[in-house]
Every structure is written in C-alpha cells, then in structure tokens.
Design an enzyme around this catalytic site. Structure first.
Site, PDB file in Angstrom:
ATOM      1  N   HIS A 207       9.317  -1.679   0.449  1.00  0.00           N
ATOM      2  CA  HIS A 207      10.328  -2.327  -0.384  1.00  0.00           C
ATOM      3  C   HIS A 207      10.566  -3.787   0.007  1.00  0.00           C
ATOM      4  O   HIS A 207      11.189  -4.538  -0.731  1.00  0.00           O
ATOM      5  CB  HIS A 207      11.646  -1.534  -0.379  1.00  0.00           C
ATOM      6  N   ASP A 237       7.386   4.277   2.219  1.00  0.00           N
ATOM      7  CA  ASP A 237       8.018   2.975   2.390  1.00  0.00           C
ATOM      8  C   ASP A 237       7.342   2.152   3.480  1.00  0.00           C
ATOM      9  O   ASP A 237       8.002   1.503   4.285  1.00  0.00           O
ATOM     10  CB  ASP A 237       9.514   3.113   2.684  1.00  0.00           C
ATOM     11  N   GLY A 317      17.837  -7.284   6.082  1.00  0.00           N
ATOM     12  CA  GLY A 317      16.804  -8.113   6.682  1.00  0.00           C
ATOM     13  C   GLY A 317      16.110  -7.443   7.851  1.00  0.00           C
ATOM     14  O   GLY A 317      15.056  -7.895   8.288  1.00  0.00           O
ATOM     15  N   ASN A 318      16.698  -6.363   8.382  1.00  0.00           N
ATOM     16  CA  ASN A 318      16.053  -5.626   9.475  1.00  0.00           C
ATOM     17  C   ASN A 318      14.909  -4.743   8.983  1.00  0.00           C
ATOM     18  O   ASN A 318      14.117  -4.239   9.788  1.00  0.00           O
ATOM     19  CB  ASN A 318      17.055  -4.722  10.197  1.00  0.00           C
ATOM     20  N   SER A 319      14.835  -4.498   7.689  1.00  0.00           N
ATOM     21  CA  SER A 319      13.783  -3.623   7.152  1.00  0.00           C
ATOM     22  C   SER A 319      12.408  -4.068   7.606  1.00  0.00           C
ATOM     23  O   SER A 319      12.043  -5.237   7.475  1.00  0.00           O
ATOM     24  CB  SER A 319      13.810  -3.644   5.622  1.00  0.00           C
ATOM     25  N   GLY A 374      -0.804  13.284 -12.461  1.00  0.00           N
ATOM     26  CA  GLY A 374      -0.787  12.430 -13.640  1.00  0.00           C
ATOM     27  C   GLY A 374       0.308  12.758 -14.631  1.00  0.00           C
ATOM     28  O   GLY A 374       0.067  12.810 -15.842  1.00  0.00           O
ATOM     29  N   MET A 377       8.227  12.774 -15.172  1.00  0.00           N
ATOM     30  CA  MET A 377       9.085  13.946 -15.393  1.00  0.00           C
ATOM     31  C   MET A 377      10.561  13.648 -15.197  1.00  0.00           C
ATOM     32  O   MET A 377      10.954  12.659 -14.579  1.00  0.00           O
ATOM     33  CB  MET A 377       8.653  15.061 -14.432  1.00  0.00           C
TER      34      MET A 377
END
Length: 475
Positions: A207, A237, A317-319, A374, A377
């Site tokens: 992200h 992530d 910002g620590n991500s 594929g 939902m």
C-alpha cells in the site's frame, strides 16, 4: 460493492492507514503502522585499596577541607587516651568525631553527583573493554551490547519511500485537460534486504507503492534515488523495489526467526513517522502477542492477515519499516495500526517468516503466484434477498458471483454471473474472505477443486481446475 474493491468512508478509524502522510487523493484507510534510547553510562568504581595503601574512606577524608586538621586532632586524642588510660568519656567524644568525619566523607561524593560510588551495581552480562586490574587502575567500560550501538548500525538500512502519482492539470486556456504531472501522494518506509553488483533491493508495503507512476527512495544521507518496482502482492501487503547499488552504502539487514518470538520480547520499530522530516525515528516496545489475525481491506479484496502485535509506537509513514529484535535482525515489516479515541499501543507487523518466502518469490518472478479462479463477488449476506432469484430461503451464507473472467478457471468450468457458491471440496464458504482463505491456503495452481454452486436456483457441483493468478488480480 465487491469484496475486491472494498473501501470505507473518511473517518472510519477501524484500521487507520500508516502509509502516508497524504498529499494527494486519499487511499483506503486500512493501515497505520522506532527506540530512542540513550546509551547508559556505567560508573567507574574506586578500588577498595589505592596504590598508596589508603582505603577508600581515607581517600575521601584526605580530599575534604579541614580533613588534615581533624585527622591530626584524632591522632592527638588517641595519644592522650593512651596516656590517660582510655577514659570512657574521651572514647565517646573520639567516636563522635570519627562518625562525623565518616558521614561527611560519604556525603561529599553524593553531593557531587556520583551516587554509584556508595553502591556496587548488580552484575551484568555486558563485558567491559578491560576489567579493573590488580594495580587498582580504573578502566573505561565498553559499549558492547548497547541498544544505541545496535540502532546506529541498523538505521542506515532503513529508507524512505515516496509514492508519486500523476495529477492532471487543467488547461487554463481550454481545449483539453492539460498535461499531467507527477506529484508526491504519500510517503512510507522500506528496508534494504539484498545487494548485488547492480541493484539494491528494498522491501516495503504494497500500500506504500500502490498506484504510483514514479517511486523515489530517500537514503540515509538525504539523497534521493529513483526506484523501480520489482514485484508487489496486495493480499500480503508486501512489495519489493530496487535502486542502483552504487547509490546505497548501507548493508542489507538480516532476517530473524519470527516463530521464536515470545510475548514480552523487546523490539524496536524504525521508520519515517509523519514523513521524511522525522526519518529513521526509533521507538522501543515489546511483543504484545505473536499470532494475531487481523481482517483488512485490500485492493485485491478483504483478507485476514497473520501479524505480530507490538506496543512500539507506530505512526503514519512507518509502513514498510522494520521491526527489529535485540540482535539487529528484522523480525517483522510494520504494516498496520489500530487507531481511534482511547486506543493506544496497538501496532502490527508482518512476521519475517511470512515475508521471506514471499519476497523471494517476487524477486524471482515479479509477483506471488496463487490459484486463480477468475471471479469477482459479493457476500450473500450483503445482497438484498429479492436479488437472489431462486436461492432457497435456508441459504444465508456464501458468495454471489458478480462477474466472471471468461478466460479464467471458473468461467471455463461453467460458473456464471449470478451463481452462488456455498462450498469448495465440501468446505462451507460463508463469504469472500473464506473463499480466498481456502483457495490460497489449501489449494495450489493446477489443483482441481469441486465448487458447490446454486445455479438458476438448482444446487450443482462443478469441478474447477485452478489457473495461475495474474499480477494484481482478485480471486
């Protein structure tokens, strides 16, 4: 809204994003996620006997104003006592004088700010450069094992990651939308994990880099370097980027064993809270729990992440920054925090034992390969009953097929838009998250799975041979 495109309204703070200090358009608010610790000085200790033969007490006395006169008076008193036969009242006076001198001798170093001289510290595992020698010399204590030393060695390998996104500028003269310009949309953190002759590789959060038209890395010396995306995976992530190896002086950080962590272990979070102005900030904490499952919304749908919980302070910002153990090993990649009024110390990191195989796969192929059905939902529970034509009233769980990739595994097997999947291989599927969890945890590319489907109101079982996912594809 389909599970693979979930988002929340601004202000929903169930999971606050710690990716960015947003400058551009806000992204789904799903995450938020260093230790400043001064190096403790270790007091030096006077030996019990100095080289002159004086005791510690005598050394203090000799340094005191008036100590020589008092000492001489005490000697005269002792001489008089011997001459006069050791009279009791003289002994009492002599004892009082000696007691006063001793009390004052102890008080002087305390007033001078050196209380450690009166109390020996507890024994420690820290080894000094040189222990006290038999000659009585006082030696300097080394900093081996210091938290500050470890942080100093590690911090240079933590970088800033700047996500640039294109913003269309309005043409002031009309006749079109004007030219686009890349502007910073947010900042995060990253960790140097590998270097070769050409490239330095950095792991961060998906992200942090998602939607970027350009990426820049902010290095420890403040220089900026343009980065290239190697691979990304929305569900875990995680993402990997690379920069020119000649620009990166820092050495890659080793990964530790997150499975060996226990609640209460000390950890350090390092990253760039609130932007690059506070780059490589350090916060200290402990492992609060080692095996948490947190439900998050990602661009590939809702997913349940396995995470380490810590109370080390984690902010926007620590991500993508490192969660480090006392050996300077990366045992997690900071990814999430839970925010909101009255919430404190709830940060989460992706365990290193989960990170390593996924990163290796991204380095090798550019993405994480997963079984691909594929389909897009909705959860059956989210659909008004009137839209579920023909579905028996006693069926309240499952996934409603909102779209089918005709080239995907489900489409080729005969699953259609409007069908409802209630089980795979006999395992009940309550919602989209359960379907993904079963696909990605229990099955592999090329496996055949039997989908239980309500199609046109009739229950049927359809064998599906799973394909390989495309980059950033949903399920």
């Amino acid at each position: 809204m389909t599970n693979d495109q979930n988002s929340r309204e601004p202000g929903d703070n169930r999971h606050d994003s710690i990716n960015e200090n947003p400058i551009g358009p806000a992204e789904p608010d799903i995450r938020e996620q260093e230790w400043q610790h001064g190096e403790d000085g270790v007091p030096e200790h006077l030996p019990e006997e100095l080289s002159t033969g004086e005791t510690r007490e005598e050394a203090y006395r000799s340094d005191m104003p008036g100590a020589a006169e008092e000492n001489e008076a005490a000697i005269r008193g002792e001489r008089d006592r011997k001459k006069r036969g050791g009279t009791g009242w003289l002994q009492a006076i002599g004892g009082g004088v000696a007691g006063s001198v001793l009390t004052l001798a102890i008080a002087v170093p305390l007033l001078n700010g050196d209380p450690a001289e009166t109390n020996q510290p507890a024994e420690s595992d820290l080894q000094s450069e040189s222990q006290q020698q038999s000659t009585g010399e006082v030696t300097k204590v080394a900093t081996d094992g210091s938290l500050a030393d470890m942080v100093e060695q590690v911090s240079g390998s933590i970088v800033g990651v700047v996500n640039f996104q294109q913003q269309q500028q309005r043409n002031p003269f009309g006749g079109g939308s004007g030219s686009g310009q890349d502007i910073p949309a947010g900042t995060g953190s990253g960790v140097v994990i590998k270097k070769d002759d050409e490239s330095a590789y950095i792991v961060t959060n998906n992200h942090v880099v998602e939607g970027a038209t350009k990426l820049e890395i902010s290095l420890s010396d403040g220089e900026r370097a343009e980065a290239e995306l190697v691979g990304a995976d929305a569900l875990s992530d995680l993402a990997v980027v690379r920069v020119d190896a000649n620009l990166v002086d820092a050495e890659p950080l080793p990964f530790g064993d997150s499975d060996a962590l226990r609640a209460g272990d000390s950890v350090v979070a390092i990253g760039n809270p609130l932007g690059l102005e506070l780059s490589r900030s350090v916060t200290e904490g402990i492992v609060s729990a080692t095996d948490r499952s947190i439900s998050v919304d990602t661009s590939a749908g809702e997913w349940e992440m396995n995470v380490i919980q810590t109370d080390a302070a984690i902010n926007q910002g620590n991500s993508g920054g490192a969660l480090v153990n006392m050996n300077g090993e990366v045992i997690g990649i900071n990814s999430l925090k839970i925010g909101g009024s009255g919430v404190e110390g709830l940060g989460f990191a992706i365990p290193s034992d989960d990170v390593v195989p996924l990163v290796e796969e991204m380095l090798e192929s550019g993405h994480v390969e997963r079984p691909y059905a594929g389909i897009s939902m909705y959860d059956v529970a989210q659909i008004p009953r009137g839209y579920l034509d023909g579905l028996p009233n006693d069926i309240s769980e499952g996934v409603y097929i909102a779209g089918v990739d005709p080239e995907g595994a489900a489409g080729k097997a005969g699953i259609k838009e409007g069908d409802v999947i209630t089980a795979i291989d006999g395992e009940a599927i309550a919602d989209g998250q359960a379907l993904r969890r079963y696909l990605y945890s229990e099955l592999e590319v090329g496996d055949q799975a039997v989908f239980t489907v309500y199609q046109d109101g009739k229950k049927t079982e359809i064998p599906v041979t799973l394909g390989s996912n495309k980059a950033s594809s949903p399920s």
